[in-house]
Design an enzyme around this catalytic site. Structure first.
Site, mmCIF file in Angstrom:
data_model
loop_
_atom_site.group_PDB
_atom_site.id
_atom_site.type_symbol
_atom_site.label_atom_id
_atom_site.label_comp_id
_atom_site.label_asym_id
_atom_site.label_seq_id
_atom_site.Cartn_x
_atom_site.Cartn_y
_atom_site.Cartn_z
ATOM 1 N N ALA A 246 -0.074 3.711 13.956
ATOM 2 C CA ALA A 246 0.247 4.513 15.154
ATOM 3 C C ALA A 246 -1.030 4.819 15.947
ATOM 4 O O ALA A 246 -2.079 4.997 15.342
ATOM 5 C CB ALA A 246 0.911 5.821 14.740
ATOM 6 N N PRO A 247 -0.956 4.829 17.281
ATOM 7 C CA PRO A 247 0.252 4.709 18.102
ATOM 8 C C PRO A 247 0.732 3.285 18.358
ATOM 9 O O PRO A 247 1.777 3.097 18.957
ATOM 10 C CB PRO A 247 -0.176 5.367 19.423
ATOM 11 C CG PRO A 247 -1.661 5.140 19.494
ATOM 12 C CD PRO A 247 -2.144 5.206 18.073
ATOM 13 N N GLY A 248 -0.025 2.269 17.946
ATOM 14 C CA GLY A 248 0.532 0.927 18.041
ATOM 15 C C GLY A 248 -0.268 -0.060 18.880
ATOM 16 O O GLY A 248 0.193 -1.167 19.146
ATOM 17 N N GLY A 249 -1.491 0.324 19.267
ATOM 18 C CA GLY A 249 -2.303 -0.585 20.087
ATOM 19 C C GLY A 249 -2.515 -1.924 19.397
ATOM 20 O O GLY A 249 -2.264 -2.990 19.972
ATOM 21 N N ARG B 120 3.905 10.627 14.490
ATOM 22 C CA ARG B 120 3.133 9.457 14.950
ATOM 23 C C ARG B 120 3.948 8.171 14.729
ATOM 24 O O ARG B 120 3.843 7.216 15.491
ATOM 25 C CB ARG B 120 1.778 9.387 14.229
ATOM 26 C CG ARG B 120 0.823 10.506 14.675
ATOM 27 C CD ARG B 120 -0.530 10.419 13.992
ATOM 28 N NE ARG B 120 -1.288 9.228 14.308
ATOM 29 C CZ ARG B 120 -2.044 9.061 15.390
ATOM 30 N NH1 ARG B 120 -2.137 10.027 16.284
ATOM 31 N NH2 ARG B 120 -2.705 7.932 15.588
ATOM 32 N N ASP C 115 -6.837 -0.301 10.137
ATOM 33 C CA ASP C 115 -7.577 0.366 11.221
ATOM 34 C C ASP C 115 -7.624 1.837 10.799
ATOM 35 O O ASP C 115 -6.726 2.613 11.112
ATOM 36 C CB ASP C 115 -6.816 0.170 12.542
ATOM 37 C CG ASP C 115 -7.587 0.715 13.724
ATOM 38 O OD1 ASP C 115 -8.826 0.611 13.724
ATOM 39 O OD2 ASP C 115 -6.947 1.254 14.652
ATOM 40 N N CYS D 60 -13.370 3.264 14.528
ATOM 41 C CA CYS D 60 -14.041 3.472 15.819
ATOM 42 C C CYS D 60 -15.189 4.440 15.602
ATOM 43 O O CYS D 60 -15.285 5.474 16.250
ATOM 44 C CB CYS D 60 -13.065 3.927 16.891
ATOM 45 S SG CYS D 60 -11.970 5.218 16.354
HETATM 46 N N1 SAM Z 1 -4.209 1.149 14.757
HETATM 47 C C1 SAM Z 1 -3.833 2.214 15.653
HETATM 48 C C2 SAM Z 1 -3.866 1.706 17.075
HETATM 49 O O1 SAM Z 1 -4.575 0.742 17.359
HETATM 50 O O2 SAM Z 1 -3.127 2.247 17.914
HETATM 51 C C3 SAM Z 1 -4.686 3.443 15.432
HETATM 52 C C4 SAM Z 1 -4.671 3.906 14.015
HETATM 53 S S1 SAM Z 1 -5.469 5.418 13.699
HETATM 54 C C5 SAM Z 1 -7.137 4.995 13.787
HETATM 55 C C6 SAM Z 1 -5.192 5.632 11.992
HETATM 56 C C7 SAM Z 1 -3.757 5.999 11.612
HETATM 57 O O3 SAM Z 1 -3.660 5.968 10.189
HETATM 58 C C8 SAM Z 1 -3.321 7.398 12.020
HETATM 59 O O4 SAM Z 1 -2.174 7.311 12.814
HETATM 60 C C9 SAM Z 1 -3.032 8.084 10.680
HETATM 61 O O5 SAM Z 1 -1.954 8.990 10.754
HETATM 62 C C10 SAM Z 1 -2.702 6.915 9.787
HETATM 63 N N2 SAM Z 1 -2.889 7.149 8.330
HETATM 64 C C11 SAM Z 1 -3.729 8.004 7.729
HETATM 65 N N3 SAM Z 1 -3.609 7.913 6.387
HETATM 66 C C12 SAM Z 1 -2.676 6.977 6.137
HETATM 67 C C13 SAM Z 1 -2.093 6.441 4.948
HETATM 68 N N4 SAM Z 1 -2.474 6.858 3.751
HETATM 69 N N5 SAM Z 1 -1.136 5.491 5.054
HETATM 70 C C14 SAM Z 1 -0.738 5.050 6.275
HETATM 71 N N6 SAM Z 1 -1.253 5.524 7.438
HETATM 72 C C15 SAM Z 1 -2.209 6.468 7.370
#
Ligand code: SAM
Length: 453
Positions: A112-115, A139, A178, A231
């Protein structure tokens, strides 16, 4: 532009990382963050020809300034995704790492959010499956919404913690992690991230990343790939974690080839974007291949029926089929509540396996809901690239399109009675049902524009 207030310990660590380039970095932090979008590969929006191309992404462009995206109906049609340019580097990496024409099983573990999910889904073939996963419930809803707008049939979503993926051990060809991070690379765009930063928070992020990274390790087949990205800049969350992962789980770093004029810095354990070297924010990426020592367990997973869903039969079949442009390529399913979904036949076995192993999932193209004698077409169908071109439609002007997206009453004089798609610049936005002089707006309440138009 003022430089965001940077925490002292961050300044010290960046100065030691960057040495003489520190001032260039600081100057970049004082300049506006570039605005970039990535076009949908199949939803044909009128493209501005003089927009600067993002060098590492075929559909990525920079905009000269930030528009109010909410007030652009084509944004709601899923014609583009607003994505920070450095993140689009995933495309250049994936093109080098896998054969995109082959059928692949891909997992975006923290999506999330899905980029990056919308990017991965656009890159892989229709015969490949992307599982886009997010643990946090709200999310996850955002992820689903963004992927629904993107409208590709090769994607399913799941709402799980990474530790709950054990049922799909060794099943994926490619896993993207990510990771949630301290966000140092986003300080220019999001000064709040700078206020929340501390060395303790970096340590916390690094250890949380290790836990999710360890969960990812078992999910790819021998020879498969884990792509790790953040990031942020610090070694604890990047190089340190990658080195630990490779040693602990038997992975090798894969060198990537990024042309010198892209400005991406090759480091010992991965690749780093800095805002003074690339037109984008801070981003780190490492590609890691699983050594082939492990036995391949993916064949042990057998597709089973999807809980609560049965293949559609009987009188609704013809109607359901008429909703898709190529119905012969899909299997139709219905649940006890009359919801109909279609799964690409090429992915049916994979979807069954993943939906069985994961429990909280959404999959397939949502066709609609049976209500009495009517099949109410789904908003997702309107946004799907698989929709039949035979549906009646009304092409709306911008004001009418925005009214529709605000879920207000719209006037469509002369439009035929029945279910009709509302379009803007040739792109579907959603459904209206016209009954003589009354038009009912079927845009979902939870998607509506709240902003004053
Ligand atoms: N890849 C996304 C994008 O490009 O839009 C951004 C992802 S963001 C950096 C990291 C995400 O990992 C967050 O939405 C967070 O809630 C989720 N997250 C954190 N711990 C997690 C877990 N143990 N399993 C799955 N998702 C997790």
């Amino acid at each position: 532009m003022p430089i965001p207030v940077l925490p002292e310990a961050f300044v010290e660590s960046m100065q030691s990382l960057l040495g003489p380039s520190w001032n260039d970095f600081l100057n970049a932090m004082a300049s506006p963050a570039p605005v970039s979008i990535r076009y949908h590969p199949f939803k044909k929006k009128i493209r501005e020809e003089n927009f600067e191309q993002v060098k590492w992404c075929s559909d990525g462009v920079y905009l000269p300034e930030r528009p109010i995206f909410t007030l652009d109906p084509t944004f709601h049609a899923g014609a583009y995704y607003v994505q920070e340019a450095s993140s689009m580097l995933i495309e250049a990496a994936v093109r080098q790492l896998v054969d995109l024409k082959a059928p692949l099983r891909v997992l975006d573990l923290a999506a999330a959010p899905g980029g990056k999910s919308t990017l991965l889904a656009s890159l892989i073939s229709p015969d490949s499956l992307l599982v886009a996963n997010e643990v946090i419930r709200n999310r996850y809803q955002t992820l689903r919404y963004n992927l629904t707008k993107w409208g590709l049939s090769n994607t399913m979503t799941s709402n799980h913690d990474s530790r709950e993926f054990g049922g799909l051990e060794g099943w994926f060809d490619l896993v993207l992690l990510d990771a949630p991070c301290s966000g140092e690379g986003l300080f220019r765009k999001d000064p709040e991230a700078a206020r929340e930063w501390s060395t303790d928070h970096v340590r916390f992020c690094a250890s949380r990343q290790k836990r999710i990274f360890a969960d990812a390790a078992g999910l790819v087949r021998p020879g498969g790939i884990v792509l790790y990205s953040t990031c942020t800049y610090n070694a604890l969350e990047n190089a340190g974690n990658v080195a630990w992962f490779c040693q602990e789980f038997g992975y090798d770093p894969i060198p990537l080839n990024f042309p010198g004029d892209w400005g991406i810095q090759a480091q010992e354990w991965g690749y780093q974007c800095f805002p003074h070297l690339v037109k984008g924010e801070g981003f780190f990426l490492a590609a890691l291949r699983k050594q082939s020592g492990d036995s391949d367990k993916s064949g042990n997973l057998k597709p089973v029926r999807i809980p609560a869903w049965e293949p559609l039969a009987g009188k609704w079949m013809d109607m359901a089929k008429s909703c898709l442009e190529a119905p012969e390529a899909y299997t139709f399913y219905a649940d006890g509540e009359g919801t109909i979904r279609a799964v690409p036949k090429a992915l049916e076995e994979e979807v069954k396996t993943a939906a069985h192993a994961l429990k909280r999932t959404h999959w397939g193209v949502e066709i609609g809901q049976i209500k009495g004698k009517d099949l109410i077409p789904s908003p997702a169908l309107a946004l799907s690239t698989a929709i039949s071109s035979a549906f009646p439609f009304v092409e709306a002007g911008k004001q009418t399109a925005l009214k529709f997206l605000k879920k207000e009453q719209v006037e469509l004089p002369g439009a035929p009675n029945g279910w009709t798609l509302l379009r803007y610049q040739g792109l579907n936005l959603g459904w209206v049902k016209i009954m003589d002089r009354r038009t009912n707006n079927y845009y979902p309440k939870e998607w509506r524009i709240l902003m004053e138009v």
